[in-house]
Design a protein around this motif. Structure first.
Motif, PDB file in Angstrom:
ATOM      1  N   THR A 149       0.871  -1.179   0.000  1.00 49.44           N
ATOM      2  CA  THR A 149       0.000   0.000   0.000  1.00 49.44           C
ATOM      3  C   THR A 149       0.907   1.227   0.000  1.00 49.44           C
ATOM      4  OG1 THR A 149      -0.088   0.173   2.422  1.00 49.44           O
ATOM      5  CG2 THR A 149      -1.740  -1.246   1.351  1.00 49.44           C
ATOM      6  N   GLU A 150       0.305   2.393   0.022  1.00 52.33           N
ATOM      7  CA  GLU A 150       1.098   3.613   0.067  1.00 52.33           C
ATOM      8  C   GLU A 150       1.963   3.672   1.324  1.00 52.33           C
ATOM      9  OE1 GLU A 150      -1.081   7.223  -0.465  1.00 52.33           O
ATOM     10  OE2 GLU A 150      -2.215   6.400  -2.159  1.00 52.33           O
ATOM     11  N   ASP A 151       1.443   3.115   2.402  1.00 52.50           N
ATOM     12  CA  ASP A 151       2.130   3.218   3.687  1.00 52.50           C
ATOM     13  C   ASP A 151       2.916   1.965   4.087  1.00 52.50           C
ATOM     14  OD1 ASP A 151       0.931   5.720   3.932  1.00 52.50           O
ATOM     15  OD2 ASP A 151      -0.834   4.847   4.904  1.00 52.50           O
ATOM     16  N   VAL A 152       2.624   0.822   3.455  1.00 54.32           N
ATOM     17  CA  VAL A 152       3.225  -0.449   3.873  1.00 54.32           C
ATOM     18  C   VAL A 152       3.908  -1.120   2.683  1.00 54.32           C
ATOM     19  CG1 VAL A 152       2.769  -2.697   4.926  1.00 54.32           C
ATOM     20  CG2 VAL A 152       1.393  -0.724   5.593  1.00 54.32           C
ATOM     21  N   ARG A 153       5.200  -1.471   2.878  1.00 54.37           N
ATOM     22  CA  ARG A 153       5.935  -2.175   1.829  1.00 54.37           C
ATOM     23  C   ARG A 153       5.379  -3.589   1.652  1.00 54.37           C
ATOM     24  NH1 ARG A 153      11.913  -2.663   3.116  1.00 54.37           N
ATOM     25  NH2 ARG A 153      10.966  -3.734   4.867  1.00 54.37           N
ATOM     26  N   PHE A 154       5.625  -4.187   0.468  1.00 54.55           N
ATOM     27  CA  PHE A 154       5.126  -5.528   0.164  1.00 54.55           C
ATOM     28  C   PHE A 154       5.575  -6.541   1.215  1.00 54.55           C
ATOM     29  CE2 PHE A 154       5.815  -9.731  -1.626  1.00 54.55           C
ATOM     30  CZ  PHE A 154       4.553 -10.039  -2.089  1.00 54.55           C
ATOM     31  N   ILE A 155       6.857  -6.568   1.532  1.00 57.78           N
ATOM     32  CA  ILE A 155       7.381  -7.560   2.468  1.00 57.78           C
ATOM     33  C   ILE A 155       6.758  -7.407   3.848  1.00 57.78           C
ATOM     34  CG2 ILE A 155       9.418  -6.241   3.183  1.00 57.78           C
ATOM     35  CD1 ILE A 155       9.323 -10.009   2.542  1.00 57.78           C
ATOM     36  N   ASP A 156       6.516  -6.176   4.260  1.00 57.91           N
ATOM     37  CA  ASP A 156       5.868  -5.951   5.560  1.00 57.91           C
ATOM     38  C   ASP A 156       4.414  -6.415   5.526  1.00 57.91           C
ATOM     39  OD1 ASP A 156       8.221  -4.876   6.603  1.00 57.91           O
ATOM     40  OD2 ASP A 156       7.691  -2.841   5.945  1.00 57.91           O
ATOM     41  N   ARG A 157       3.750  -6.160   4.417  1.00 61.82           N
ATOM     42  CA  ARG A 157       2.351  -6.596   4.265  1.00 61.82           C
ATOM     43  C   ARG A 157       2.276  -8.121   4.263  1.00 61.82           C
ATOM     44  NH1 ARG A 157      -2.456  -5.910   5.689  1.00 61.82           N
ATOM     45  NH2 ARG A 157      -4.041  -6.109   4.108  1.00 61.82           N
ATOM     46  N   LEU A 158       3.219  -8.770   3.592  1.00 64.53           N
ATOM     47  CA  LEU A 158       3.269 -10.229   3.577  1.00 64.53           C
ATOM     48  C   LEU A 158       3.410 -10.770   4.999  1.00 64.53           C
ATOM     49  CD1 LEU A 158       3.531 -12.931   1.965  1.00 64.53           C
ATOM     50  CD2 LEU A 158       5.992 -12.533   1.996  1.00 64.53           C
ATOM     51  N   ARG A 159       4.291 -10.196   5.765  1.00 64.38           N
ATOM     52  CA  ARG A 159       4.509 -10.636   7.146  1.00 64.38           C
ATOM     53  C   ARG A 159       3.302 -10.366   8.036  1.00 64.38           C
ATOM     54  NH1 ARG A 159      10.457  -8.208   6.990  1.00 64.38           N
ATOM     55  NH2 ARG A 159      11.498  -9.972   5.999  1.00 64.38           N
ATOM     56  N   GLN A 160       2.521  -9.318   7.705  1.00 62.06           N
ATOM     57  CA  GLN A 160       1.308  -9.024   8.465  1.00 62.06           C
ATOM     58  C   GLN A 160       0.220 -10.056   8.190  1.00 62.06           C
ATOM     59  OE1 GLN A 160       0.151  -5.132   7.158  1.00 62.06           O
ATOM     60  NE2 GLN A 160       1.622  -4.059   8.477  1.00 62.06           N
ATOM     61  N   MET A 161       0.121 -10.483   6.938  1.00 64.68           N
ATOM     62  CA  MET A 161      -0.993 -11.331   6.526  1.00 64.68           C
ATOM     63  C   MET A 161      -0.734 -12.832   6.670  1.00 64.68           C
ATOM     64  SD  MET A 161      -2.170  -9.181   3.157  1.00 64.68           S
ATOM     65  CE  MET A 161      -3.524 -10.259   2.732  1.00 64.68           C
ATOM     66  N   PHE A 162       0.507 -13.259   6.484  1.00 61.42           N
ATOM     67  CA  PHE A 162       0.845 -14.680   6.504  1.00 61.42           C
ATOM     68  C   PHE A 162       1.477 -15.069   7.837  1.00 61.42           C
ATOM     69  CE2 PHE A 162      -0.108 -14.773   2.186  1.00 61.42           C
ATOM     70  CZ  PHE A 162       0.260 -15.944   1.554  1.00 61.42           C
ATOM     71  N   PRO A 163       1.199 -16.292   8.334  1.00 63.20           N
ATOM     72  CA  PRO A 163       1.968 -16.785   9.482  1.00 63.20           C
ATOM     73  C   PRO A 163       3.452 -16.863   9.087  1.00 63.20           C
ATOM     74  CG  PRO A 163       0.027 -18.155   9.096  1.00 63.20           C
ATOM     75  CD  PRO A 163       0.142 -17.217   7.928  1.00 63.20           C
ATOM     76  N   ALA A 164       4.340 -16.723  10.042  1.00 59.56           N
ATOM     77  CA  ALA A 164       5.784 -16.636   9.775  1.00 59.56           C
ATOM     78  C   ALA A 164       6.313 -17.787   8.926  1.00 59.56           C
ATOM     79  CB  ALA A 164       6.549 -16.565  11.091  1.00 59.56           C
ATOM     80  N   LYS A 165       5.873 -19.022   9.205  1.00 52.71           N
ATOM     81  CA  LYS A 165       6.405 -20.162   8.454  1.00 52.71           C
ATOM     82  C   LYS A 165       6.003 -20.113   6.982  1.00 52.71           C
ATOM     83  CE  LYS A 165       2.687 -23.145  10.136  1.00 52.71           C
ATOM     84  NZ  LYS A 165       2.371 -24.313  10.917  1.00 52.71           N
ATOM     85  N   TYR A 166       4.836 -19.596   6.675  1.00 54.20           N
ATOM     86  CA  TYR A 166       4.397 -19.502   5.283  1.00 54.20           C
ATOM     87  C   TYR A 166       4.953 -18.247   4.618  1.00 54.20           C
ATOM     88  CZ  TYR A 166       1.087 -22.945   7.077  1.00 54.20           C
ATOM     89  OH  TYR A 166       0.516 -24.033   7.690  1.00 54.20           O
ATOM     90  N   ALA A 167       5.138 -17.186   5.389  1.00 55.58           N
ATOM     91  CA  ALA A 167       5.721 -15.956   4.837  1.00 55.58           C
ATOM     92  C   ALA A 167       7.142 -16.217   4.364  1.00 55.58           C
ATOM     93  CB  ALA A 167       5.696 -14.840   5.876  1.00 55.58           C
ATOM     94  N   ALA A 168       7.891 -17.027   5.104  1.00 55.18           N
ATOM     95  CA  ALA A 168       9.258 -17.373   4.692  1.00 55.18           C
ATOM     96  C   ALA A 168       9.242 -18.123   3.367  1.00 55.18           C
ATOM     97  CB  ALA A 168       9.938 -18.206   5.776  1.00 55.18           C
ATOM     98  N   LEU A 169       8.317 -19.052   3.199  1.00 56.63           N
ATOM     99  CA  LEU A 169       8.192 -19.780   1.928  1.00 56.63           C
ATOM    100  C   LEU A 169       7.794 -18.839   0.794  1.00 56.63           C
ATOM    101  CD1 LEU A 169       6.347 -23.058   2.986  1.00 56.63           C
ATOM    102  CD2 LEU A 169       8.659 -22.872   2.076  1.00 56.63           C
TER     103      LEU A 169
END
Length: 193
Positions: A149-169
């Motif tokens: 989003t305008e305020d949140v980078r992609f990688i940060d958004r991914l970490r917000q939405m996905f559990p850590a084990k799936y975000a790493a994948l």
């Protein structure tokens, strides 16, 4: 010389040994069937989830994939919308211990979809791609893609939405080579190439 009585005793013991061997073989086969049968079910569940994700993404209008900046397809009067061909990869699902598709609530994965317009090659096709979350508890399943989003980078958004084990994948893996080859074959067929 072998007497009739010793032959009968030997023969009787031989039948006992054959019965023992058959019993041990049957028990071993039963153990192997139960052992491999229990491992086969999750693989089957994984295949069911992949099929459900792909079918869901291919049936909905591309605008429902919720990608920002991608509007609905513009189609001239009398023409039907070109098909959407998707490849998916499942990173995991929740609850993780379930054994049937009906029990799966949320799926975390990746999708790459191409809009198969007539005679348009894959390289120039409109594509929708990225990590995706599917809410399987609704009908049809809810689709939510990870986007900056305008305020949140992609990688940060991914970490917000996905559990850590799936975000790493999701940071490392997209489609497998086999899934990509299957998608390209289906896309070429749908686009008439």
């Amino acid at each position: 010389m072998i007497s009739r009585e010793s032959f009968a005793g030997w023969y009787r013991h031989r039948l006992v040994w054959v019965a023992v061997i058959l019993l041990v073989t049957s028990a071993g086969a039963a153990v192997l069937v139960n052992r491999f049968g229990s491992e086969a079910e999750p693989a089957d569940l994984q295949a069911q989830i992949v099929a459900r994700m792909r079918t869901t993404l291919e049936r909905v209008d591309p605008g429902q994939h919720n990608h920002a900046g991608h509007g609905a397809q513009q189609v001239a009067a009398g023409e039907e919308k070109p098909p959407v061909i998707c490849g998916v990869r499942v990173y995991g699902y929740e609850p993780a211990e379930v054994t049937t598709l009906a029990e799966v609530q949320t799926v975390y994965g990746f999708h790459l979809c191409g809009i198969a317009e007539r005679k348009r090659p894959w390289d120039v096709a409109v594509k929708l791609a990225g990590p995706v979350i599917m809410d399987m508890s609704t009908e049809p399943p809810g689709i939510q893609v990870v986007e900056a989003t305008e305020d949140v980078r992609f990688i940060d958004r991914l970490r917000q939405m996905f559990p850590a084990k799936y975000a790493a994948l999701a940071q490392e893996e997209a489609l497998t080579a086999a899934e990509m080859a299957d998608q390209r074959r289906r896309y070429d067929a749908a686009a008439g190439l």
